[in-house]
Motif scaffolding. Structure first.
Motif, short mmCIF file in Angstrom:
data_model
loop_
_atom_site.label_atom_id
_atom_site.label_comp_id
_atom_site.label_asym_id
_atom_site.label_seq_id
_atom_site.Cartn_x
_atom_site.Cartn_y
_atom_site.Cartn_z
N ASN A 170 0.81 -1.22 0.00
CA ASN A 170 0.00 0.00 0.00
C ASN A 170 0.84 1.27 0.00
O ASN A 170 0.37 2.33 -0.38
N VAL A 171 2.09 1.14 0.42
CA VAL A 171 2.97 2.31 0.52
C VAL A 171 4.19 2.09 -0.37
O VAL A 171 4.82 1.03 -0.31
N GLY A 172 4.49 3.08 -1.19
CA GLY A 172 5.68 3.01 -2.03
C GLY A 172 6.91 3.42 -1.23
O GLY A 172 6.82 3.85 -0.08
N SER A 173 8.09 3.29 -1.83
CA SER A 173 9.32 3.67 -1.17
C SER A 173 10.23 4.37 -2.15
O SER A 173 10.17 4.13 -3.37
N VAL A 174 11.09 5.25 -1.64
CA VAL A 174 12.07 5.96 -2.44
C VAL A 174 13.43 5.76 -1.78
O VAL A 174 13.58 5.98 -0.58
N VAL A 175 14.40 5.34 -2.57
CA VAL A 175 15.76 5.14 -2.08
C VAL A 175 16.68 6.01 -2.92
O VAL A 175 16.57 6.06 -4.14
N ARG A 176 17.63 6.70 -2.25
CA ARG A 176 18.62 7.46 -3.00
C ARG A 176 19.98 7.37 -2.33
O ARG A 176 20.09 7.31 -1.10
N VAL A 177 20.99 7.27 -3.16
CA VAL A 177 22.38 7.24 -2.71
C VAL A 177 23.13 8.26 -3.55
O VAL A 177 22.67 8.68 -4.62
N GLY A 178 24.30 8.68 -3.07
CA GLY A 178 25.03 9.68 -3.84
C GLY A 178 26.39 9.99 -3.25
O GLY A 178 26.89 9.27 -2.39
N THR A 179 26.96 11.08 -3.73
CA THR A 179 28.27 11.52 -3.26
C THR A 179 28.22 13.00 -2.89
O THR A 179 27.53 13.79 -3.54
N ARG A 180 28.94 13.35 -1.85
CA ARG A 180 29.00 14.74 -1.44
C ARG A 180 29.85 15.56 -2.41
O ARG A 180 30.75 15.03 -3.06
N VAL A 181 29.59 16.87 -2.44
CA VAL A 181 30.38 17.81 -3.23
C VAL A 181 30.87 18.91 -2.31
O VAL A 181 30.07 19.57 -1.63
N TYR A 182 32.20 19.07 -2.24
CA TYR A 182 32.83 20.17 -1.50
C TYR A 182 33.58 21.00 -2.54
O TYR A 182 34.62 20.58 -3.03
N LEU A 183 33.07 22.17 -2.87
CA LEU A 183 33.67 23.00 -3.91
C LEU A 183 34.08 24.35 -3.34
O LEU A 183 33.23 25.12 -2.88
N ASP A 184 35.38 24.63 -3.38
CA ASP A 184 35.92 25.89 -2.87
C ASP A 184 36.26 26.79 -4.05
O ASP A 184 36.92 26.37 -5.00
N ILE A 185 35.80 28.03 -3.97
CA ILE A 185 36.03 29.01 -5.04
C ILE A 185 36.96 30.10 -4.52
O ILE A 185 36.72 30.71 -3.49
N SER A 186 38.07 30.32 -5.27
CA SER A 186 39.01 31.37 -4.87
C SER A 186 40.01 31.60 -5.99
O SER A 186 40.36 30.67 -6.72
N ASN A 187 40.50 32.83 -6.11
CA ASN A 187 41.57 33.14 -7.05
C ASN A 187 42.95 32.86 -6.45
O ASN A 187 43.96 32.89 -7.16
N SER A 188 43.00 32.64 -5.15
CA SER A 188 44.26 32.36 -4.47
C SER A 188 44.40 30.86 -4.23
O SER A 188 43.57 30.06 -4.67
N GLY A 189 45.44 30.48 -3.52
CA GLY A 189 45.69 29.08 -3.27
C GLY A 189 44.74 28.49 -2.24
O GLY A 189 44.04 29.19 -1.51
#
Length: 322
Positions: free
Chosen positions: A140-159
């Motif tokens: 009577n009840v459906g299910s949703v499953v999700r998996v994935g990967t994190r994103v860590y993105l740093d923006i800068s003109n310096s090091g």
């Protein structure tokens, strides 16, 4: 409500997800092999390949898309559904839909295009693979499953700069007498940190060694943030000590160690342990000792010369003046 994100290599239920590549400069970084971690200048475009697998005997339709994430209370959290943020608006996943046969796996690609007007700072997101099972005659009840990967993105003109400092460790016993160790950590860099590591207890009472114990993972410190990591699972019968505690923590390729003499308190108590004298400081003390020794020898030699000079002057023959 935000929820803690799953690991990129996980396969929950009938979906598998695996990142296939990392930047060349991060090939030795275990964090970049698990998550999308990068440091980019405004106007840069990157692509990453990943694999999605159907781990069931039924056909599956899998939706691929980016979702918003953030760091709150020293946890990496993701939003419900397809909630957007700045980073998701820069991100495209192709194809958007996969129709996988039983036990089939295939590749997909995520593209991140950073605008030339992007301001400095780190952004967070998750690349998701989602599959659902609709209600049927027996469910009577459906299910949703999700998996994935994190994103860590740093923006800068310096090091890029990532670092942290272990400030102190605290030995604890709960009211039932179960011991644990908590480390206080300060993120002194400009990148988020996913901390992991181990604690080694040695040189205990009678020369006992309690072996190595892993740090409980899940702590993510934002840039400039402070927080704690815990070592649990220690034996209740562990003697109070003193012990030599050696803590190793790392996030990606950034690693630090902390050593201290540690005594576990009585049940319900806490005992703070600060770092023992570091090797550099011992070298400084040794150098100071050598300097004092040399200075003392020099002063003795000068006093000896003055004494010889006085004796020589007093004994010499006086010549009449002309």
């Amino acid at each position: 409500m935000p929820t803690a994100a799953a690991d990129s290599s996980s396969g929950i239920g009938y979906i598998g997800f695996r990142l296939l590549e990392a930047p060349v400069v991060r090939r030795e970084d275990p964090r970049a092999l698990k998550y999308i971690v990068d440091h980019l200048k405004p106007g840069t475009v990157i692509e990453r390949r990943f694999e999605v697998a159907n781990k069931s005997g039924s056909r599956r339709e899998v939706q691929l898309y980016p979702g918003a994430a953030l760091i709150s209370d020293n946890r990496f959290l993701f939003a419900d559904g397809r909630a957007p943020n700045e980073l998701t608006r820069w991100t495209r996943v192709r194809p958007a839909v996969l129709r996988l046969k039983p036990w089939e796996k295939t590749e997909a690609k995520v593209t991140i295009k950073v605008p030339g007007t992007a301001t400095p700072g780190e952004r967070y997101a998750v690349v998701w693979a989602e599959s659902g099972t609709p209600p049927d005659a027996t469910h009577n009840v459906g299910s949703v499953v999700r998996v994935g990967t994190r994103v860590y993105l740093d923006i800068s003109n310096s090091g890029e700069y990532a670092d942290f400092r272990i400030e102190k460790i605290v030995a604890l016993r709960d009211k039932k007498g179960l011991p644990s160790v908590v480390a206080h950590v300060h993120n002194t860099g400009r990148r988020a940190l996913d901390l992991r590591g181990k604690l080694v207890l040695s040189d205990g009472p009678g020369g006992l060694s309690a072996g190595a114990h892993p740090v409980t993972e899940g702590t993510t410190l934002p840039p400039g943030g402070t927080g704690t990591v815990r070592v649990a699972g220690l034996d209740k019968s562990l003697p109070d000590g003193p012990w030599t505690a050696r803590l190793h923590l790392e996030s990606g390729m950034v690693q630090h160690d902390f050593s201290a003499r540690l005594i576990f308190p009585k049940p319900g108590g806490a005992s703070v342990a600060w770092a023992v004298i570091t090797s550099n400081r011992r070298i400084w003390y040794a150098a100071a000792g050598i300097l004092l020794t040399v200075t003392g020898a020099t002063m003795t030699f000068l006093r000896y010369r003055r004494y010889r000079c006085r004796r020589s002057t007093g004994n010499q023959t006086r010549v009449p003046s002309v």
